[in-house]
Scaffold this motif. Structure first.
Motif, PDB file in Angstrom:
ATOM      1  N   ASP A   5       0.683  -1.164   0.119  1.00  0.00           N
ATOM      2  CA  ASP A   5       0.022  -0.029   0.014  1.00  0.00           C
ATOM      3  C   ASP A   5       0.748   1.242  -0.031  1.00  0.00           C
ATOM      4  OD1 ASP A   5      -1.815   1.729   0.391  1.00  0.00           O
ATOM      5  OD2 ASP A   5      -2.553   1.415   2.446  1.00  0.00           O
ATOM      6  N   SER A   7      -0.599   4.244  -0.957  1.00  0.00           N
ATOM      7  CA  SER A   7      -1.481   5.586  -1.171  1.00  0.00           C
ATOM      8  C   SER A   7      -1.118   6.510  -0.016  1.00  0.00           C
ATOM      9  CB  SER A   7      -2.687   4.862  -0.912  1.00  0.00           C
ATOM     10  OG  SER A   7      -2.943   4.481   0.461  1.00  0.00           O
ATOM     11  N   SER A   8      -0.635   6.219   1.048  1.00  0.00           N
ATOM     12  CA  SER A   8      -0.184   7.124   1.999  1.00  0.00           C
ATOM     13  C   SER A   8       1.189   7.394   2.388  1.00  0.00           C
ATOM     14  CB  SER A   8      -0.823   6.517   3.545  1.00  0.00           C
ATOM     15  OG  SER A   8      -0.064   5.435   3.759  1.00  0.00           O
ATOM     16  N   MET A   9       2.094   7.141   1.248  1.00  0.00           N
ATOM     17  CA  MET A   9       3.503   7.422   1.330  1.00  0.00           C
ATOM     18  C   MET A   9       3.656   8.782   0.680  1.00  0.00           C
ATOM     19  SD  MET A   9       5.162   3.987   0.611  1.00  0.00           S
ATOM     20  CE  MET A   9       6.827   4.436   0.826  1.00  0.00           C
ATOM     21  N   SER A  10       4.560   9.566   1.264  1.00  0.00           N
ATOM     22  CA  SER A  10       5.028  10.778   0.794  1.00  0.00           C
ATOM     23  C   SER A  10       5.989  10.564  -0.595  1.00  0.00           C
ATOM     24  CB  SER A  10       5.629  11.680   1.935  1.00  0.00           C
ATOM     25  OG  SER A  10       6.772  11.100   2.134  1.00  0.00           O
ATOM     26  N   ASP A  13       9.511   9.723   0.778  1.00  0.00           N
ATOM     27  CA  ASP A  13       9.718   8.125   1.311  1.00  0.00           C
ATOM     28  C   ASP A  13       9.367   7.261   0.136  1.00  0.00           C
ATOM     29  OD1 ASP A  13       9.391   9.237   3.830  1.00  0.00           O
ATOM     30  OD2 ASP A  13       7.082   8.805   4.128  1.00  0.00           O
ATOM     31  N   TYR A 258       6.610   1.270  -6.874  1.00  0.00           N
ATOM     32  CA  TYR A 258       6.874   2.599  -6.152  1.00  0.00           C
ATOM     33  C   TYR A 258       7.125   3.500  -7.247  1.00  0.00           C
ATOM     34  CZ  TYR A 258       7.359   0.189  -1.777  1.00  0.00           C
ATOM     35  OH  TYR A 258       7.319  -0.374  -0.600  1.00  0.00           O
ATOM     36  N   LYS A 261       3.767   4.743  -8.681  1.00  0.00           N
ATOM     37  CA  LYS A 261       3.367   5.849  -7.670  1.00  0.00           C
ATOM     38  C   LYS A 261       3.951   7.265  -7.876  1.00  0.00           C
ATOM     39  CE  LYS A 261       0.549   7.638  -4.716  1.00  0.00           C
ATOM     40  NZ  LYS A 261      -0.890   7.628  -4.609  1.00  0.00           N
TER      41      LYS A 261
END
Length: 307
Positions: A5, A7-10, A13, A258, A261
């Protein structure tokens, strides 16, 4: 890795994670290359050993073929020698029979000669003279009686002489008949001797070829043992390859998530930047009408400016 997941990573990061994964992939790829270099070095030595082993085995095969030919020649000659010895034994048996027969005939002839005490010719003359005297001469009774006794003796001796001549004739015939057998024994002996020399020569050739082949086979076995040792050394090294490849593939899959994203974030950022640029370009168009090429491009892409 598809369950990750992000979705919440900056963005920071994500970039750190990408750099970490790339470092891991680079490390594993360098490790994989090092393994391949080491295997190549061992493979080069192994190929040389294989070439040496195969060459030695080829030489062994050639030598064994030559040894087989020498053995075949030896065995063929030995079979011929055995046949000749059998024939010689038959000749020896015939020779023994001839010798026994000749010896027996000689004994009979000699015994008859002892009994006759003279030749047929001499005894015949003496008998004829005494017989004529006995039949025709006028002699005293005592002399006539003695002469008659001598005639009987001469007749017996003459018979023995005839018998001795007859046996002597058989003896000569037996001698003639035995000559070929006696001579053949010598022929057999000469041929057997020559063949035995040839047989020994091929036998020694065979032994020498077998010895050479054994030496080369030992060298080939040594090379093969070294190859097996190489394989035993490289086996643990080769076992590292598939796990590393799998690990690299998994890391690449994870990296892809990654990167995807980060790409979405970049597209979003580019979209916002383009919207901001569009607002600025519209203001320029409404206020001054003076636009840059980038301004025109943005307005045209959004459909706010047509020609």
């Amino acid at each position: 890795m598809t369950d990750i997941d992000v979705s919440s990573m900056s963005e920071k990061d994500l970039k750190n994670k990408v750099n970490d994964l790339r470092a891991q992939i680079g490390h594993h790829e360098r490790e994989l290359k090092a393994i391949y270099r080491e295997l190549k070095l061992h493979r080069t030595n192994t190929d040389e050993l294989k070439e040496k082993r195969d060459s030695l085995n080829s030489q062994v095969k050639e030598l064994m073929a030559k040894a087989k030919d020498s053995r075949s020649r030896r065995d063929s000659i030995n079979a011929r020698i055995a046949s000749l010895k059998s024939s010689r034994n038959e000749a020896n048996e015939k020779t023994r029979l001839f010798s026994d027969n000749i010896s027996e005939l000689k004994t009979k002839r000699d015994d008859l000669n002892k009994l006759s005490k003279g030749s047929v010719e001499t005894l015949s003359k003496a008998y004829a003279a005494d017989l004529d005297l006995f039949l025709n001469a006028d002699i005293p009774l005592k002399h006539e009686t003695d002469l008659f006794g001598r005639l009987l003796d001469l007749k017996e001796r003459l018979g023995a002489a005839f018998d001795a001549n007859e046996i002597h004739q058989k003896l000569m015939e037996t001698y003639e008949a035995s000559k070929e057998v006696f001579e053949s024994r010598e022929d057999f002996g000469d041929e057997i001797s020559k063949l035995a020399e040839d047989s020994q020569k091929h036998h020694l050739e065979m032994i020498d070829l077998y010895n050479q082949a054994d030496e080369l086979r030992k060298a080939a076995d040594t090379a093969h043992a070294q190859i097996s040792e190489k394989y035993s050394i490289t086996a643990p090294i080769r076992e590292k390859i598939d796990p590393l490849k799998k690990k690299i593939a998994l890391l690449r899959d994870e990296l892809g998530i990654y990167l995807e994203k980060l790409n979405d974030i970049q597209i979003e950022k580019d979209g916002k930047k383009q919207e901001e640029h569009l607002v600025v370009a519209k203001e320029k168009l409404e206020k001054s009408g003076r636009l840059s090429l980038e301004d025109l491009k943005v307005l045209m892409e959004k459909g706010d400016l047509k020609f």
